[in-house]
Design an enzyme around this catalytic site. Structure first.
Site, PDB file in Angstrom:
ATOM      1  N   SER A 359      40.905  40.513  40.932  1.00  0.00           N
ATOM      2  CA  SER A 359      40.700  41.166  42.217  1.00  0.00           C
ATOM      3  C   SER A 359      42.099  41.402  43.041  1.00  0.00           C
ATOM      4  O   SER A 359      43.077  41.779  42.775  1.00  0.00           O
ATOM      5  CB  SER A 359      39.613  40.435  42.959  1.00  0.00           C
ATOM      6  N   ASP A 473      34.871  44.315  39.931  1.00  0.00           N
ATOM      7  CA  ASP A 473      35.653  43.418  40.284  1.00  0.00           C
ATOM      8  C   ASP A 473      35.536  42.105  39.348  1.00  0.00           C
ATOM      9  O   ASP A 473      34.476  41.611  38.902  1.00  0.00           O
ATOM     10  CB  ASP A 473      35.265  42.843  41.627  1.00  0.00           C
TER      11      ASP A 473
END
Length: 596
Positions: A359, A473
Protein backbone atom coordinates in the site's frame (compact mmCIF):
# COMPACT_ATOMS: atom_id res chain seq x y z
CA UNK A 1 12.80 -42.74 -5.94
CA UNK A 2 15.10 -42.18 -8.97
CA UNK A 3 18.47 -42.93 -7.41
CA UNK A 4 21.51 -45.03 -8.27
CA UNK A 5 22.51 -47.46 -5.52
CA UNK A 6 25.70 -49.35 -4.87
CA UNK A 7 27.12 -51.77 -2.31
CA UNK A 8 28.96 -50.73 0.83
CA UNK A 9 31.30 -53.39 2.20
CA UNK A 10 31.62 -51.55 5.51
CA UNK A 11 28.96 -49.03 6.49
CA UNK A 12 30.83 -47.81 9.61
CA UNK A 13 33.27 -45.34 7.95
CA UNK A 14 30.56 -43.29 6.19
CA UNK A 15 28.26 -43.37 9.21
CA UNK A 16 31.03 -42.33 11.59
CA UNK A 17 31.89 -39.42 9.27
CA UNK A 18 28.58 -37.81 10.28
CA UNK A 19 29.60 -35.40 13.05
CA UNK A 20 26.79 -36.01 15.53
CA UNK A 21 27.14 -39.80 15.17
CA UNK A 22 30.74 -39.65 16.37
CA UNK A 23 29.90 -40.87 19.90
CA UNK A 24 27.79 -43.85 18.80
CA UNK A 25 29.57 -47.17 19.59
CA UNK A 26 30.90 -49.07 16.59
CA UNK A 27 28.76 -52.08 17.45
CA UNK A 28 25.63 -49.91 17.24
CA UNK A 29 26.84 -48.42 13.95
CA UNK A 30 27.36 -51.91 12.59
CA UNK A 31 23.87 -52.98 13.69
CA UNK A 32 22.31 -49.86 12.20
CA UNK A 33 24.32 -50.39 9.04
CA UNK A 34 22.31 -53.53 8.29
CA UNK A 35 19.38 -51.16 7.68
CA UNK A 36 21.41 -48.70 5.58
CA UNK A 37 21.79 -48.21 1.83
CA UNK A 38 24.12 -45.98 -0.13
CA UNK A 39 22.77 -43.91 -3.05
CA UNK A 40 24.25 -41.64 -5.67
CA UNK A 41 21.82 -38.83 -6.59
CA UNK A 42 22.51 -37.06 -9.91
CA UNK A 43 22.28 -33.28 -9.91
CA UNK A 44 18.72 -32.09 -10.43
CA UNK A 45 17.05 -35.33 -9.33
CA UNK A 46 14.66 -35.47 -6.37
CA UNK A 47 15.63 -37.27 -3.20
CA UNK A 48 11.94 -37.18 -2.29
CA UNK A 49 8.92 -35.01 -3.02
CA UNK A 50 6.31 -33.38 -0.85
CA UNK A 51 3.51 -35.78 0.05
CA UNK A 52 5.56 -38.94 -0.33
CA UNK A 53 5.59 -41.42 2.54
CA UNK A 54 8.65 -41.21 4.78
CA UNK A 55 10.10 -44.27 6.46
CA UNK A 56 13.81 -43.38 6.45
CA UNK A 57 16.28 -40.71 7.35
CA UNK A 58 19.08 -39.72 4.94
CA UNK A 59 22.58 -38.46 5.69
CA UNK A 60 24.42 -36.39 3.08
CA UNK A 61 27.92 -37.78 2.51
CA UNK A 62 28.93 -35.25 -0.17
CA UNK A 63 27.31 -32.78 -2.50
CA UNK A 64 24.42 -30.45 -1.71
CA UNK A 65 20.61 -30.56 -1.68
CA UNK A 66 17.93 -27.88 -1.72
CA UNK A 67 14.62 -27.99 0.16
CA UNK A 68 11.47 -26.45 -1.36
CA UNK A 69 7.87 -26.11 -0.21
CA UNK A 70 4.75 -25.19 -2.17
CA UNK A 71 3.08 -21.93 -1.16
CA UNK A 72 -0.71 -21.30 -1.13
CA UNK A 73 -0.37 -18.91 -4.10
CA UNK A 74 1.30 -21.60 -6.22
CA UNK A 75 4.90 -20.43 -5.83
CA UNK A 76 7.68 -22.79 -4.78
CA UNK A 77 9.58 -21.29 -1.87
CA UNK A 78 13.24 -22.21 -1.50
CA UNK A 79 13.86 -23.10 2.14
CA UNK A 80 17.60 -23.59 2.13
CA UNK A 81 20.58 -25.80 1.44
CA UNK A 82 21.36 -29.15 3.06
CA UNK A 83 25.06 -29.89 2.97
CA UNK A 84 27.49 -32.74 3.58
CA UNK A 85 27.24 -34.15 7.10
CA UNK A 86 23.60 -33.09 7.62
CA UNK A 87 20.52 -35.30 7.89
CA UNK A 88 17.55 -35.06 5.53
CA UNK A 89 13.98 -36.15 6.14
CA UNK A 90 14.21 -36.19 9.93
CA UNK A 91 11.05 -34.09 10.36
CA UNK A 92 8.80 -36.68 8.72
CA UNK A 93 10.63 -39.52 10.46
CA UNK A 94 9.88 -38.04 13.88
CA UNK A 95 6.27 -37.38 12.92
CA UNK A 96 6.00 -41.12 12.22
CA UNK A 97 7.45 -41.84 15.64
CA UNK A 98 10.67 -43.26 17.07
CA UNK A 99 10.40 -46.76 18.54
CA UNK A 100 12.20 -46.43 21.88
CA UNK A 101 10.35 -49.17 23.75
CA UNK A 102 10.09 -51.88 21.11
CA UNK A 103 6.47 -51.18 20.14
CA UNK A 104 5.51 -51.17 16.48
CA UNK A 105 4.82 -47.72 15.06
CA UNK A 106 2.70 -47.19 11.93
CA UNK A 107 4.70 -45.97 8.96
CA UNK A 108 2.38 -43.16 7.94
CA UNK A 109 4.54 -40.01 8.01
CA UNK A 110 4.76 -37.92 4.85
CA UNK A 111 7.26 -35.32 3.70
CA UNK A 112 5.97 -31.74 3.75
CA UNK A 113 8.67 -30.39 1.43
CA UNK A 114 10.54 -31.57 -1.66
CA UNK A 115 14.32 -32.07 -1.68
CA UNK A 116 16.41 -31.98 -4.87
CA UNK A 117 20.11 -32.58 -5.45
CA UNK A 118 21.75 -29.29 -6.40
CA UNK A 119 24.86 -31.14 -7.57
CA UNK A 120 25.95 -34.75 -7.95
CA UNK A 121 25.63 -36.07 -4.40
CA UNK A 122 25.87 -39.18 -2.25
CA UNK A 123 23.59 -40.10 0.66
CA UNK A 124 23.14 -42.91 3.13
CA UNK A 125 19.55 -44.00 3.68
CA UNK A 126 18.86 -45.36 7.16
CA UNK A 127 15.53 -46.99 7.98
CA UNK A 128 13.52 -46.06 11.03
CA UNK A 129 14.53 -49.35 12.64
CA UNK A 130 18.23 -48.59 12.03
CA UNK A 131 17.88 -45.11 13.48
CA UNK A 132 16.07 -46.53 16.52
CA UNK A 133 19.10 -48.71 17.19
CA UNK A 134 21.40 -45.69 17.09
CA UNK A 135 19.23 -43.78 19.58
CA UNK A 136 19.04 -46.71 21.97
CA UNK A 137 22.84 -47.04 21.86
CA UNK A 138 23.41 -43.31 22.33
CA UNK A 139 20.37 -41.58 23.93
CA UNK A 140 22.06 -38.17 23.72
CA UNK A 141 21.66 -38.48 19.96
CA UNK A 142 17.93 -37.89 20.38
CA UNK A 143 18.59 -34.52 22.07
CA UNK A 144 21.04 -33.59 19.34
CA UNK A 145 18.49 -34.41 16.65
CA UNK A 146 15.73 -32.47 18.42
CA UNK A 147 18.00 -29.41 18.64
CA UNK A 148 18.73 -29.69 14.93
CA UNK A 149 15.03 -29.94 14.12
CA UNK A 150 14.27 -26.85 16.20
CA UNK A 151 17.02 -24.96 14.39
CA UNK A 152 15.58 -25.97 11.03
CA UNK A 153 12.10 -24.91 12.09
CA UNK A 154 13.58 -21.55 13.04
CA UNK A 155 15.34 -21.40 9.67
CA UNK A 156 11.97 -21.10 7.96
CA UNK A 157 11.35 -17.77 9.73
CA UNK A 158 14.80 -16.43 10.54
CA UNK A 159 17.99 -15.92 8.56
CA UNK A 160 20.48 -18.74 9.06
CA UNK A 161 23.82 -19.69 7.54
CA UNK A 162 22.45 -23.11 6.64
CA UNK A 163 20.01 -21.47 4.20
CA UNK A 164 22.62 -19.34 2.47
CA UNK A 165 24.17 -20.34 -0.86
CA UNK A 166 27.92 -20.82 -0.57
CA UNK A 167 28.99 -21.83 -4.07
CA UNK A 168 28.27 -19.34 -6.88
CA UNK A 169 28.83 -19.61 -10.61
CA UNK A 170 29.75 -16.18 -11.95
CA UNK A 171 28.90 -16.67 -15.62
CA UNK A 172 29.76 -14.19 -18.37
CA UNK A 173 27.46 -14.13 -21.40
CA UNK A 174 29.95 -12.40 -23.70
CA UNK A 175 33.70 -12.53 -24.36
CA UNK A 176 33.64 -8.71 -24.35
CA UNK A 177 32.98 -8.81 -20.59
CA UNK A 178 36.20 -8.90 -18.60
CA UNK A 179 34.87 -11.47 -16.16
CA UNK A 180 38.18 -11.81 -14.33
CA UNK A 181 38.24 -8.06 -13.69
CA UNK A 182 34.66 -8.25 -12.40
CA UNK A 183 35.59 -11.18 -10.18
CA UNK A 184 38.52 -9.18 -8.81
CA UNK A 185 36.22 -6.29 -7.89
CA UNK A 186 33.86 -8.66 -6.08
CA UNK A 187 36.82 -10.27 -4.31
CA UNK A 188 37.95 -6.87 -3.03
CA UNK A 189 34.45 -6.04 -1.76
CA UNK A 190 34.14 -9.41 -0.03
CA UNK A 191 37.55 -8.96 1.53
CA UNK A 192 36.45 -5.63 3.03
CA UNK A 193 33.55 -7.50 4.64
CA UNK A 194 35.98 -9.97 6.20
CA UNK A 195 34.58 -12.87 4.19
CA UNK A 196 36.81 -15.84 3.37
CA UNK A 197 36.18 -16.14 -0.35
CA UNK A 198 37.85 -18.31 -2.98
CA UNK A 199 37.53 -17.55 -6.71
CA UNK A 200 38.20 -20.48 -9.04
CA UNK A 201 39.05 -20.01 -12.73
CA UNK A 202 38.80 -22.58 -15.53
CA UNK A 203 42.46 -23.59 -15.46
CA UNK A 204 42.13 -24.66 -11.82
CA UNK A 205 38.64 -26.10 -11.64
CA UNK A 206 37.96 -27.89 -14.90
CA UNK A 207 37.97 -31.70 -14.82
CA UNK A 208 38.00 -31.70 -11.01
CA UNK A 209 35.82 -34.26 -9.16
CA UNK A 210 33.01 -33.21 -6.83
CA UNK A 211 35.23 -33.84 -3.79
CA UNK A 212 37.43 -30.93 -4.90
CA UNK A 213 34.51 -28.51 -4.70
CA UNK A 214 33.30 -30.00 -1.40
CA UNK A 215 36.73 -29.33 0.14
CA UNK A 216 36.69 -25.72 -1.09
CA UNK A 217 33.23 -25.22 0.36
CA UNK A 218 34.28 -26.53 3.78
CA UNK A 219 37.36 -24.28 3.89
CA UNK A 220 35.75 -20.98 2.80
CA UNK A 221 32.69 -18.86 3.47
CA UNK A 222 32.09 -18.28 -0.23
CA UNK A 223 33.34 -20.12 -3.34
CA UNK A 224 32.93 -18.42 -6.73
CA UNK A 225 33.42 -20.43 -9.92
CA UNK A 226 34.24 -17.92 -12.66
CA UNK A 227 33.36 -18.93 -16.21
CA UNK A 228 31.97 -17.81 -19.56
CA UNK A 229 29.29 -19.42 -21.71
CA UNK A 230 31.87 -19.49 -24.50
CA UNK A 231 33.71 -22.23 -22.58
CA UNK A 232 30.99 -24.91 -22.52
CA UNK A 233 32.98 -27.56 -20.67
CA UNK A 234 33.98 -25.45 -17.67
CA UNK A 235 30.75 -23.43 -17.59
CA UNK A 236 28.64 -26.61 -17.48
CA UNK A 237 30.73 -28.01 -14.64
CA UNK A 238 30.70 -24.70 -12.75
CA UNK A 239 26.95 -24.31 -13.04
CA UNK A 240 26.34 -27.92 -12.01
CA UNK A 241 28.42 -27.35 -8.87
CA UNK A 242 26.81 -24.02 -7.98
CA UNK A 243 24.18 -23.35 -5.33
CA UNK A 244 23.25 -20.23 -7.28
CA UNK A 245 24.06 -18.83 -10.73
CA UNK A 246 24.95 -15.18 -11.25
CA UNK A 247 24.66 -14.35 -14.93
CA UNK A 248 26.73 -11.31 -15.94
CA UNK A 249 25.26 -9.61 -19.03
CA UNK A 250 25.55 -6.32 -20.89
CA UNK A 251 22.63 -3.90 -21.01
CA UNK A 252 23.64 -2.92 -24.55
CA UNK A 253 23.33 -6.52 -25.81
CA UNK A 254 20.51 -8.95 -26.48
CA UNK A 255 20.23 -12.39 -24.88
CA UNK A 256 20.73 -15.29 -27.25
CA UNK A 257 17.97 -17.84 -27.76
CA UNK A 258 18.48 -20.24 -26.11
CA UNK A 259 20.73 -18.58 -23.58
CA UNK A 260 21.78 -21.74 -21.73
CA UNK A 261 22.47 -25.17 -23.18
CA UNK A 262 19.67 -27.61 -22.27
CA UNK A 263 19.83 -29.26 -18.84
CA UNK A 264 22.77 -27.11 -17.80
CA UNK A 265 22.33 -27.40 -14.05
CA UNK A 266 19.84 -27.94 -11.20
CA UNK A 267 20.26 -24.29 -10.13
CA UNK A 268 18.99 -23.25 -13.55
CA UNK A 269 16.12 -25.74 -13.53
CA UNK A 270 15.09 -24.64 -10.02
CA UNK A 271 15.33 -20.94 -11.00
CA UNK A 272 18.15 -20.16 -8.57
CA UNK A 273 19.47 -17.61 -11.05
CA UNK A 274 20.16 -13.87 -10.76
CA UNK A 275 21.05 -11.45 -13.54
CA UNK A 276 23.84 -8.89 -13.07
CA UNK A 277 23.30 -6.31 -15.81
CA UNK A 278 26.34 -4.19 -16.63
CA UNK A 279 25.68 -0.55 -17.45
CA UNK A 280 28.43 1.49 -19.06
CA UNK A 281 28.54 5.30 -19.43
CA UNK A 282 26.71 6.37 -22.56
CA UNK A 283 25.46 2.87 -23.37
CA UNK A 284 22.44 2.36 -25.60
CA UNK A 285 20.02 -0.22 -24.29
CA UNK A 286 19.58 -3.06 -26.79
CA UNK A 287 16.92 -4.99 -24.88
CA UNK A 288 14.71 -4.69 -21.84
CA UNK A 289 16.15 -5.91 -18.54
CA UNK A 290 13.16 -8.26 -18.35
CA UNK A 291 14.35 -9.95 -21.55
CA UNK A 292 17.43 -11.18 -19.66
CA UNK A 293 15.23 -12.43 -16.82
CA UNK A 294 13.01 -14.28 -19.28
CA UNK A 295 15.92 -15.80 -21.18
CA UNK A 296 17.73 -16.98 -18.04
CA UNK A 297 14.73 -17.90 -15.89
CA UNK A 298 16.16 -15.47 -13.33
CA UNK A 299 14.33 -14.36 -10.23
CA UNK A 300 16.26 -11.19 -9.35
CA UNK A 301 18.04 -8.52 -11.36
CA UNK A 302 20.90 -6.32 -10.13
CA UNK A 303 22.35 -3.38 -12.00
CA UNK A 304 26.14 -3.17 -12.01
CA UNK A 305 27.30 0.27 -13.03
CA UNK A 306 31.04 0.03 -13.56
CA UNK A 307 31.41 3.65 -12.45
CA UNK A 308 29.59 2.99 -9.17
CA UNK A 309 31.52 1.22 -6.43
CA UNK A 310 28.45 0.86 -4.23
CA UNK A 311 26.85 -1.52 -6.76
CA UNK A 312 29.76 -3.95 -6.36
CA UNK A 313 29.64 -3.61 -2.58
CA UNK A 314 25.91 -4.40 -2.69
CA UNK A 315 26.58 -7.55 -4.69
CA UNK A 316 29.19 -8.61 -2.17
CA UNK A 317 26.73 -8.13 0.70
CA UNK A 318 24.12 -10.19 -1.14
CA UNK A 319 26.66 -12.92 -1.85
CA UNK A 320 27.80 -12.99 1.79
CA UNK A 321 24.25 -13.00 3.21
CA UNK A 322 24.77 -9.51 4.71
CA UNK A 323 22.45 -7.49 2.51
CA UNK A 324 19.84 -5.24 4.10
CA UNK A 325 16.20 -5.41 3.07
CA UNK A 326 13.79 -2.63 4.05
CA UNK A 327 10.12 -3.60 4.31
CA UNK A 328 7.43 -0.97 4.92
CA UNK A 329 3.84 -1.51 5.99
CA UNK A 330 0.72 0.11 4.69
CA UNK A 331 -1.17 2.56 6.84
CA UNK A 332 -2.50 5.48 4.82
CA UNK A 333 -1.10 8.83 5.91
CA UNK A 334 0.71 7.24 8.84
CA UNK A 335 3.10 5.66 6.29
CA UNK A 336 4.75 9.09 6.03
CA UNK A 337 6.68 7.86 9.09
CA UNK A 338 8.65 5.53 6.80
CA UNK A 339 10.35 8.58 5.29
CA UNK A 340 11.78 9.40 8.72
CA UNK A 341 12.92 5.77 9.06
CA UNK A 342 14.79 5.99 5.75
CA UNK A 343 16.49 9.21 6.88
CA UNK A 344 17.61 7.58 10.12
CA UNK A 345 19.06 4.57 8.29
CA UNK A 346 21.03 6.85 6.01
CA UNK A 347 22.23 8.96 8.94
CA UNK A 348 23.55 5.74 10.51
CA UNK A 349 25.38 4.92 7.28
CA UNK A 350 23.39 1.71 6.77
CA UNK A 351 22.89 0.46 3.22
CA UNK A 352 19.51 -0.42 1.76
CA UNK A 353 19.94 -3.25 -0.76
CA UNK A 354 16.32 -4.35 -1.23
CA UNK A 355 13.08 -2.42 -0.72
CA UNK A 356 9.47 -3.50 -0.66
CA UNK A 357 6.16 -2.87 0.99
CA UNK A 358 2.42 -2.81 0.86
CA UNK A 359 0.00 0.00 0.00
CA UNK A 360 1.42 3.41 0.96
CA UNK A 361 4.51 1.65 2.30
CA UNK A 362 5.14 0.37 -1.22
CA UNK A 363 5.11 3.95 -2.49
CA UNK A 364 7.82 5.02 -0.02
CA UNK A 365 9.83 1.88 -0.81
CA UNK A 366 9.58 2.74 -4.52
CA UNK A 367 11.04 6.18 -3.81
CA UNK A 368 14.04 4.48 -2.21
CA UNK A 369 14.37 2.00 -5.09
CA UNK A 370 14.34 4.89 -7.56
CA UNK A 371 17.58 6.08 -5.94
CA UNK A 372 16.12 9.39 -4.71
CA UNK A 373 17.89 11.16 -1.85
CA UNK A 374 16.06 12.50 1.21
CA UNK A 375 15.31 15.89 -0.32
CA UNK A 376 13.92 14.34 -3.49
CA UNK A 377 11.67 11.97 -1.54
CA UNK A 378 10.46 14.87 0.62
CA UNK A 379 9.71 17.07 -2.39
CA UNK A 380 7.84 14.44 -4.35
CA UNK A 381 5.72 13.06 -1.49
CA UNK A 382 4.76 16.58 -0.42
CA UNK A 383 3.80 17.41 -4.00
CA UNK A 384 1.86 14.20 -4.58
CA UNK A 385 0.02 13.76 -1.26
CA UNK A 386 0.42 16.71 1.12
CA UNK A 387 -0.05 19.94 -0.83
CA UNK A 388 -3.26 18.67 -2.43
CA UNK A 389 -5.09 15.48 -1.55
CA UNK A 390 -5.20 13.00 -4.45
CA UNK A 391 -7.95 11.06 -2.70
CA UNK A 392 -10.79 13.53 -3.05
CA UNK A 393 -12.24 13.01 -6.53
CA UNK A 394 -15.42 11.67 -4.95
CA UNK A 395 -18.32 10.31 -6.97
CA UNK A 396 -21.53 8.43 -6.31
CA UNK A 397 -20.13 4.91 -5.80
CA UNK A 398 -20.74 2.03 -8.15
CA UNK A 399 -17.32 0.39 -7.78
CA UNK A 400 -15.58 2.78 -5.39
CA UNK A 401 -15.98 6.10 -3.58
CA UNK A 402 -13.26 7.69 -5.71
CA UNK A 403 -12.75 7.79 -9.47
CA UNK A 404 -9.01 7.30 -8.90
CA UNK A 405 -7.98 9.54 -11.80
CA UNK A 406 -5.98 11.88 -9.58
CA UNK A 407 -4.04 9.00 -8.05
CA UNK A 408 -3.31 7.65 -11.53
CA UNK A 409 -2.09 11.05 -12.72
CA UNK A 410 0.23 11.61 -9.77
CA UNK A 411 1.75 8.17 -9.93
CA UNK A 412 2.47 8.79 -13.61
CA UNK A 413 3.91 12.24 -12.88
CA UNK A 414 6.42 10.96 -10.34
CA UNK A 415 7.18 7.42 -11.53
CA UNK A 416 6.51 7.85 -15.24
CA UNK A 417 7.03 4.74 -17.39
CA UNK A 418 9.70 3.27 -15.12
CA UNK A 419 9.81 -0.50 -15.14
CA UNK A 420 10.55 -2.30 -11.86
CA UNK A 421 13.47 -4.11 -13.50
CA UNK A 422 15.13 -0.74 -14.22
CA UNK A 423 15.08 0.45 -10.60
CA UNK A 424 18.39 1.10 -8.86
CA UNK A 425 17.81 -1.77 -6.44
CA UNK A 426 15.50 -4.81 -6.31
CA UNK A 427 11.95 -3.87 -5.31
CA UNK A 428 8.55 -5.44 -4.77
CA UNK A 429 5.04 -4.27 -3.98
CA UNK A 430 2.22 -6.43 -2.65
CA UNK A 431 -1.42 -6.37 -3.74
CA UNK A 432 -4.37 -8.64 -2.98
CA UNK A 433 -5.84 -10.78 -5.75
CA UNK A 434 -9.55 -11.02 -5.05
CA UNK A 435 -9.99 -13.52 -7.88
CA UNK A 436 -7.68 -16.11 -6.32
CA UNK A 437 -7.94 -15.08 -2.68
CA UNK A 438 -4.16 -14.70 -2.35
CA UNK A 439 -1.69 -11.84 -2.36
CA UNK A 440 0.30 -10.89 -5.47
CA UNK A 441 3.99 -9.95 -5.38
CA UNK A 442 4.86 -7.35 -8.03
CA UNK A 443 8.59 -7.57 -8.77
CA UNK A 444 8.35 -7.01 -12.52
CA UNK A 445 6.33 -4.81 -14.84
CA UNK A 446 5.35 -1.14 -14.83
CA UNK A 447 6.10 0.42 -11.44
CA UNK A 448 3.16 2.81 -11.29
CA UNK A 449 0.76 -0.01 -12.19
CA UNK A 450 2.09 -2.12 -9.32
CA UNK A 451 1.76 0.82 -6.92
CA UNK A 452 -1.75 1.58 -8.13
CA UNK A 453 -2.79 -2.03 -7.40
CA UNK A 454 -1.14 -1.98 -3.98
CA UNK A 455 -2.96 1.27 -3.10
CA UNK A 456 -6.44 0.22 -4.23
CA UNK A 457 -8.25 -0.01 -0.93
CA UNK A 458 -11.59 -1.78 -1.60
CA UNK A 459 -14.48 0.63 -1.76
CA UNK A 460 -12.19 3.69 -1.80
CA UNK A 461 -10.24 3.28 -5.07
CA UNK A 462 -11.33 1.21 -8.07
CA UNK A 463 -9.43 -2.08 -8.32
CA UNK A 464 -6.80 -2.80 -10.96
CA UNK A 465 -7.83 -5.49 -13.43
CA UNK A 466 -5.13 -7.61 -15.11
CA UNK A 467 -6.65 -10.31 -17.29
CA UNK A 468 -8.99 -12.26 -15.02
CA UNK A 469 -7.37 -10.93 -11.83
CA UNK A 470 -8.97 -8.19 -9.75
CA UNK A 471 -6.24 -6.58 -7.64
CA UNK A 472 -6.79 -4.42 -4.56
CA UNK A 473 -4.77 -3.05 -1.65
CA UNK A 474 -2.03 -5.35 -0.37
CA UNK A 475 -2.99 -4.45 3.21
CA UNK A 476 -6.09 -6.62 2.92
CA UNK A 477 -4.02 -9.84 3.17
CA UNK A 478 -0.41 -8.83 3.81
CA UNK A 479 0.02 -5.37 5.26
CA UNK A 480 3.59 -5.97 6.51
CA UNK A 481 5.18 -8.30 3.91
CA UNK A 482 8.28 -9.28 5.86
CA UNK A 483 7.72 -12.86 4.68
CA UNK A 484 8.10 -11.74 1.07
CA UNK A 485 11.32 -9.90 1.93
CA UNK A 486 12.64 -12.98 3.74
CA UNK A 487 12.08 -15.01 0.57
CA UNK A 488 13.51 -12.21 -1.59
CA UNK A 489 16.88 -12.05 0.16
CA UNK A 490 18.85 -13.90 2.84
CA UNK A 491 20.43 -10.99 4.67
CA UNK A 492 19.12 -8.74 7.41
CA UNK A 493 15.65 -7.20 7.41
CA UNK A 494 14.71 -3.82 8.82
CA UNK A 495 10.96 -3.35 9.07
CA UNK A 496 8.89 -0.28 9.76
CA UNK A 497 5.30 -1.02 10.78
CA UNK A 498 2.72 1.67 11.42
CA UNK A 499 -0.09 -0.83 12.00
CA UNK A 500 -1.45 -0.11 15.43
CA UNK A 501 -4.71 -0.87 17.17
CA UNK A 502 -6.39 2.50 17.52
CA UNK A 503 -9.85 4.00 17.67
CA UNK A 504 -9.54 5.89 14.38
CA UNK A 505 -13.31 6.49 14.04
CA UNK A 506 -15.73 8.98 15.57
CA UNK A 507 -18.85 7.09 16.71
CA UNK A 508 -20.95 10.25 16.40
CA UNK A 509 -20.42 10.21 12.62
CA UNK A 510 -22.50 7.05 12.40
CA UNK A 511 -25.49 8.15 14.52
CA UNK A 512 -28.38 9.33 12.32
CA UNK A 513 -26.03 10.28 9.44
CA UNK A 514 -27.36 12.59 6.68
CA UNK A 515 -27.67 11.43 3.09
CA UNK A 516 -24.91 12.05 0.57
CA UNK A 517 -26.33 15.35 -0.66
CA UNK A 518 -26.95 16.47 2.92
CA UNK A 519 -23.32 15.73 3.81
CA UNK A 520 -22.08 17.70 0.79
CA UNK A 521 -24.34 20.62 1.62
CA UNK A 522 -22.94 20.70 5.16
CA UNK A 523 -19.25 19.90 4.54
CA UNK A 524 -18.60 20.42 0.84
CA UNK A 525 -16.93 18.04 -1.63
CA UNK A 526 -13.43 18.46 -0.15
CA UNK A 527 -14.30 16.74 3.12
CA UNK A 528 -14.57 12.94 2.89
CA UNK A 529 -17.82 11.43 4.20
CA UNK A 530 -17.67 9.02 7.16
CA UNK A 531 -17.89 6.00 4.86
CA UNK A 532 -14.36 6.78 3.68
CA UNK A 533 -12.93 6.30 7.16
CA UNK A 534 -15.14 3.27 7.70
CA UNK A 535 -13.87 1.57 4.52
CA UNK A 536 -10.23 2.47 5.20
CA UNK A 537 -10.43 1.14 8.74
CA UNK A 538 -12.22 -2.05 7.65
CA UNK A 539 -9.84 -2.67 4.76
CA UNK A 540 -6.73 -2.39 6.93
CA UNK A 541 -8.02 -4.17 10.05
CA UNK A 542 -5.54 -7.04 10.14
CA UNK A 543 -6.64 -10.10 12.07
CA UNK A 544 -3.18 -10.16 13.63
CA UNK A 545 -1.65 -6.67 13.65
CA UNK A 546 1.71 -8.14 14.68
CA UNK A 547 1.94 -10.57 11.75
CA UNK A 548 5.40 -10.64 10.17
CA UNK A 549 7.19 -8.79 12.95
CA UNK A 550 8.98 -11.92 14.14
CA UNK A 551 10.73 -12.16 10.76
CA UNK A 552 12.67 -8.91 10.99
CA UNK A 553 16.04 -8.25 12.62
CA UNK A 554 15.31 -4.61 13.49
CA UNK A 555 11.69 -3.58 14.06
CA UNK A 556 10.70 0.09 14.00
CA UNK A 557 7.31 1.02 15.46
CA UNK A 558 6.64 4.75 14.94
CA UNK A 559 4.19 6.34 17.37
CA UNK A 560 1.50 7.41 14.89
CA UNK A 561 -1.70 6.13 16.45
CA UNK A 562 -2.91 9.70 16.96
CA UNK A 563 -2.89 10.20 13.17
CA UNK A 564 -5.92 9.10 11.17
CA UNK A 565 -5.33 6.96 8.09
CA UNK A 566 -6.64 9.76 5.84
CA UNK A 567 -5.00 12.72 7.58
CA UNK A 568 -2.77 13.62 4.62
CA UNK A 569 -1.68 16.91 6.23
CA UNK A 570 0.05 15.18 9.16
CA UNK A 571 3.27 14.81 7.18
CA UNK A 572 5.82 16.45 9.46
CA UNK A 573 4.42 14.80 12.60
CA UNK A 574 4.66 11.34 11.06
CA UNK A 575 8.11 11.83 9.55
CA UNK A 576 9.49 12.96 12.91
CA UNK A 577 7.84 9.99 14.64
CA UNK A 578 9.48 7.62 12.18
CA UNK A 579 12.91 9.20 12.58
CA UNK A 580 12.70 9.10 16.38
CA UNK A 581 11.52 5.48 16.48
CA UNK A 582 14.22 4.37 14.04
CA UNK A 583 16.97 6.06 16.05
CA UNK A 584 15.78 4.25 19.15
CA UNK A 585 15.52 0.88 17.37
CA UNK A 586 19.00 1.20 15.84
CA UNK A 587 20.70 2.30 19.03
CA UNK A 588 23.22 -0.33 20.07
CA UNK A 589 22.26 -2.75 17.29
CA UNK A 590 25.58 -4.00 15.93
CA UNK A 591 24.22 -6.92 13.89
CA UNK A 592 22.99 -4.82 11.02
CA UNK A 593 25.79 -2.27 11.24
CA UNK A 594 28.32 -4.98 10.44
CA UNK A 595 26.71 -5.29 7.02
CA UNK A 596 27.47 -1.72 6.06
Amino acid sequence: MPLFSGPRADIIPPLSSISFLGDVPRRALRAAGREAHWYSVPAGWPLFKSGEEASSIFFVLNGSFGAFRSMPDGRDEFLGHIRAGEPVGEMALFRGGIDLDGDSIPDNARHTSSVYALRDSEVLQLSRAGFDRLIKAEPELLSTMVRLMLERLRDSTEPARRSDPKVYALVSTSPSIDIQQRAGSLMASLDRLGVRARFVMAEEGQDKPSEFFDSLEKAHDIVVLVCTLGDPGWSRLAMRQADRIWLVARADARPSDPLFPPDTSPAQALKLVDVLLIRRPGYREASRPEDWLDASGGTRLFHWNEMSGHHCDRLARVMAGRSVGLVLSGGGARAYAHIGVVRALRDHGLPIDFAGGSSMGAVIAACVAMGWDDDEIDRRIRKAFVETNPLNDWNLPVVAMLRGKRVDKRLKTHFGETDISRLDLPFFAVSTNLSSGSFRVHSRGLLRQALRASLSLPGILPPVVEGQDVLVDGAVLNNFPADVMREFQRGYIIGSDVTRVHQGLNPEDFINPPGFLGWVARHGFSSPPPIAGLLMRSGTLNVNPKAGRELVDVLVLPETQQVELRDWKAYDTCVEAGYTAAQAALSGRQLTKRSA
